[in-house]
Design a protein around this motif. Sequence first.
Motif, PDB file in Angstrom:
ATOM      1  N   GLY A  78      36.219 -37.320 -35.427  1.00 46.58           N
ATOM      2  CA  GLY A  78      36.300 -36.117 -35.762  1.00 46.58           C
ATOM      3  C   GLY A  78      37.583 -36.021 -36.767  1.00 46.58           C
ATOM      4  N   VAL A  79      38.646 -36.748 -36.336  1.00 42.29           N
ATOM      5  CA  VAL A  79      39.680 -37.132 -37.289  1.00 42.29           C
ATOM      6  C   VAL A  79      39.333 -37.705 -38.756  1.00 42.29           C
ATOM      7  CG1 VAL A  79      41.690 -38.436 -37.630  1.00 42.29           C
ATOM      8  CG2 VAL A  79      41.247 -37.347 -35.587  1.00 42.29           C
ATOM      9  N   VAL A  80      38.340 -38.725 -38.531  1.00 41.85           N
ATOM     10  CA  VAL A  80      38.009 -39.163 -40.023  1.00 41.85           C
ATOM     11  C   VAL A  80      37.145 -38.355 -40.686  1.00 41.85           C
ATOM     12  CG1 VAL A  80      36.712 -41.185 -41.117  1.00 41.85           C
ATOM     13  CG2 VAL A  80      37.965 -41.578 -38.815  1.00 41.85           C
ATOM     14  N   ASP A  81      36.382 -37.763 -39.957  1.00 39.81           N
ATOM     15  CA  ASP A  81      35.304 -36.814 -40.693  1.00 39.81           C
ATOM     16  C   ASP A  81      36.150 -35.619 -41.459  1.00 39.81           C
ATOM     17  OD1 ASP A  81      33.158 -38.182 -39.957  1.00 39.81           O
ATOM     18  OD2 ASP A  81      32.820 -36.509 -38.315  1.00 39.81           O
ATOM     19  N   GLU A  82      37.229 -35.120 -40.736  1.00 41.31           N
ATOM     20  CA  GLU A  82      38.204 -34.065 -41.240  1.00 41.31           C
ATOM     21  C   GLU A  82      38.975 -34.720 -42.500  1.00 41.31           C
ATOM     22  OE1 GLU A  82      38.213 -31.162 -41.135  1.00 41.31           O
ATOM     23  OE2 GLU A  82      37.135 -30.560 -39.124  1.00 41.31           O
ATOM     24  N   GLY A  83      39.187 -35.890 -42.459  1.00 41.84           N
ATOM     25  CA  GLY A  83      40.023 -36.638 -43.895  1.00 41.84           C
ATOM     26  C   GLY A  83      38.892 -36.331 -44.892  1.00 41.84           C
ATOM     27  N   LEU A  84      37.796 -37.009 -44.538  1.00 42.76           N
ATOM     28  CA  LEU A  84      36.864 -37.173 -45.707  1.00 42.76           C
ATOM     29  C   LEU A  84      36.272 -35.767 -46.274  1.00 42.76           C
ATOM     30  CD1 LEU A  84      34.454 -39.944 -44.033  1.00 42.76           C
ATOM     31  CD2 LEU A  84      35.602 -40.186 -45.862  1.00 42.76           C
ATOM     32  N   ARG A  85      36.316 -34.997 -45.303  1.00 46.73           N
ATOM     33  CA  ARG A  85      35.956 -33.490 -45.905  1.00 46.73           C
ATOM     34  C   ARG A  85      37.159 -32.779 -46.766  1.00 46.73           C
ATOM     35  NH1 ARG A  85      35.082 -31.450 -40.819  1.00 46.73           N
ATOM     36  NH2 ARG A  85      33.174 -32.182 -40.902  1.00 46.73           N
ATOM     37  N   ILE A  99      46.065 -36.857 -42.889  1.00 51.08           N
ATOM     38  CA  ILE A  99      45.690 -35.650 -43.046  1.00 51.08           C
ATOM     39  C   ILE A  99      44.687 -35.264 -42.067  1.00 51.08           C
ATOM     40  CG2 ILE A  99      44.607 -34.164 -44.949  1.00 51.08           C
ATOM     41  CD1 ILE A  99      46.424 -35.836 -46.838  1.00 51.08           C
ATOM     42  N   GLY A 100      43.632 -35.998 -41.878  1.00 53.24           N
ATOM     43  CA  GLY A 100      42.505 -35.742 -40.982  1.00 53.24           C
ATOM     44  C   GLY A 100      42.966 -35.255 -39.546  1.00 53.24           C
ATOM     45  N   GLN A 101      44.084 -36.028 -39.027  1.00 64.32           N
ATOM     46  CA  GLN A 101      44.503 -35.914 -37.617  1.00 64.32           C
ATOM     47  C   GLN A 101      45.137 -34.402 -37.570  1.00 64.32           C
ATOM     48  OE1 GLN A 101      47.775 -38.386 -36.354  1.00 64.32           O
ATOM     49  NE2 GLN A 101      46.707 -38.516 -34.410  1.00 64.32           N
ATOM     50  N   MET A 102      45.884 -34.050 -38.683  1.00 66.04           N
ATOM     51  CA  MET A 102      46.666 -32.960 -38.682  1.00 66.04           C
ATOM     52  C   MET A 102      45.443 -31.499 -38.831  1.00 66.04           C
ATOM     53  SD  MET A 102      49.764 -33.442 -41.236  1.00 66.04           S
ATOM     54  CE  MET A 102      51.369 -34.298 -40.521  1.00 66.04           C
ATOM     55  N   ILE A 103      44.585 -31.645 -39.623  1.00 61.53           N
ATOM     56  CA  ILE A 103      43.548 -30.628 -39.803  1.00 61.53           C
ATOM     57  C   ILE A 103      42.747 -30.515 -38.447  1.00 61.53           C
ATOM     58  CG2 ILE A 103      41.791 -29.781 -41.080  1.00 61.53           C
ATOM     59  CD1 ILE A 103      42.992 -30.880 -43.580  1.00 61.53           C
ATOM     60  N   ASP A 104      42.460 -31.771 -37.824  1.00 58.26           N
ATOM     61  CA  ASP A 104      41.704 -31.763 -36.703  1.00 58.26           C
ATOM     62  C   ASP A 104      42.402 -31.024 -35.550  1.00 58.26           C
ATOM     63  OD1 ASP A 104      39.223 -32.967 -35.008  1.00 58.26           O
ATOM     64  OD2 ASP A 104      41.100 -33.779 -33.977  1.00 58.26           O
ATOM     65  N   ALA A 143      41.027 -26.219 -46.488  1.00 61.05           N
ATOM     66  CA  ALA A 143      40.630 -26.069 -45.168  1.00 61.05           C
ATOM     67  C   ALA A 143      40.910 -24.683 -44.538  1.00 61.05           C
ATOM     68  CB  ALA A 143      41.101 -26.969 -44.330  1.00 61.05           C
ATOM     69  N   GLY A 144      41.550 -23.827 -45.236  1.00 60.97           N
ATOM     70  CA  GLY A 144      41.929 -22.455 -45.065  1.00 60.97           C
ATOM     71  C   GLY A 144      43.321 -22.208 -44.082  1.00 60.97           C
ATOM     72  N   PHE A 145      44.104 -23.435 -44.299  1.00 60.44           N
ATOM     73  CA  PHE A 145      45.549 -23.476 -43.531  1.00 60.44           C
ATOM     74  C   PHE A 145      46.699 -23.398 -44.453  1.00 60.44           C
ATOM     75  CE2 PHE A 145      42.259 -25.761 -40.818  1.00 60.44           C
ATOM     76  CZ  PHE A 145      42.322 -24.890 -39.693  1.00 60.44           C
TER      77      PHE A 145
END
Length: 447
Positions: A78-85, A99-104, A143-145
């Motif tokens: 999930g962390v990697v996917d958020e980073g790629l997204r 960045i992926g870890q934070m958004i996740d 991401a809306g944040f």
Amino acid sequence: MTQKMTPHINSWQAPGSQSLIIKPENKREIKRVPFTAEMKQTHTILVPMMLPVHFELLVNILHLHGYKAELLHNDGKGVVDEGLRNVHNDTCYPALLVIGQMIDALKSGKWDLSKVALLITQTGGGCRASNYIYLLRKALNKAGFGDIPVISLNFSGLESDQGFSVTRPMLQNLLNGIVYGDLIMHIANQTRAYEINKGDTDAMVAKWVKRITTEGTNEGLKKYSVLKKDMKLILEDFASIPRDTKQKVRVGIVGEIYIKFSPLGNNNLEDFLLSEDCEVVIPGFMDFCLYCINDTIVDGKMYGGTLMQALIYRVVYWFFASKQLDMIKAINKHGVFRAPTAFKHTKKMVDGYVSQAMNMGEGWLLTAEMLELIEQGVGNIVCTQPFGCLPNHIVGRGMMKVIKERNPQSNIVSIDYDPGATKVNQENRIKLMLSNAKKAHAIETEA
């Protein structure tokens, strides 16, 4: 004749229509939401994981200075996917993961998004890590944040107009925390592989992290004389852990700082090596701090600079180098554990290999750490290479050939870490290196 309408660069024309749909001019603007002084009382600061021991100390030090903070432990796909997204896939892998870890974490629902802030470090050097904060803000906006404040932890004067500030007492705590963190990391790695009762080492680490950062027993963060006394107590405590005396294969880990230290970045490499019955050896974080300070001194010699700047950095260099030497002396005097190599000696080891002017990313330090490990008798080395870090590949994989030629006893493998790399493939390549290491170790043991 109908007048032809030329679309603006930020607009598009609907098929079969003369009307234009204009995109808002501020669509691509990136919000910069400051962390105000008032937020210290209301907001929880989320800190991404890198060095487990050091960052636990960091978060607890923030608590001591009145901040609410939590260290992020979320990992996985999930962390990697958020980073790629939310980050371009050509950016460096550590940035993508942080960045992926934070958004996740923000999407997990664990925190009130109106009362949360993010903390990220900036080196201020030529590495792209200095620009992670801008990538993070862009990703948050996407991401809306975009309304979430981002704090920069730096010592280069970057992002200085913020409510979060490193006061002199906090700076003293953080500097002493680095010394504590390095000592505990070095000793824990020499204990964990040999502990008879599983979990003893981690329990001891937790005990000391709590003691170092709890009101009433945290004088070592304020007074160096107390820290030096604590060094002896820490060594005695870890030495009291029941351990197997049979020497195991030692494997060193080097590479880009985030991938080398972060369990998220290297797919829990330390746990994997422990499961393969190996002792893990990792050069300390203090070496990286000294390397960064040394680079500024070298740049001043090569390109010029003010006398005041040169004097300041030499004093800071002396501070860290002397603290590292005190730690080395304490370990050697205790006599049970191996001490790390002094940075002054590590620095000299790259002579004839690479210039100290090669200072982008981990620069010459990466080559130096491989040579340092080999000199310590740790010839088995995993060189962690993150995707998107060209300097790391140059001074890591690019130097392996000449290092092996001059040190034929070395057994080095380079492992790439990127969004498309599978853990199975990475571990299989490491197992090939370990098979040679274990054969050589068996021969040495029999002899």
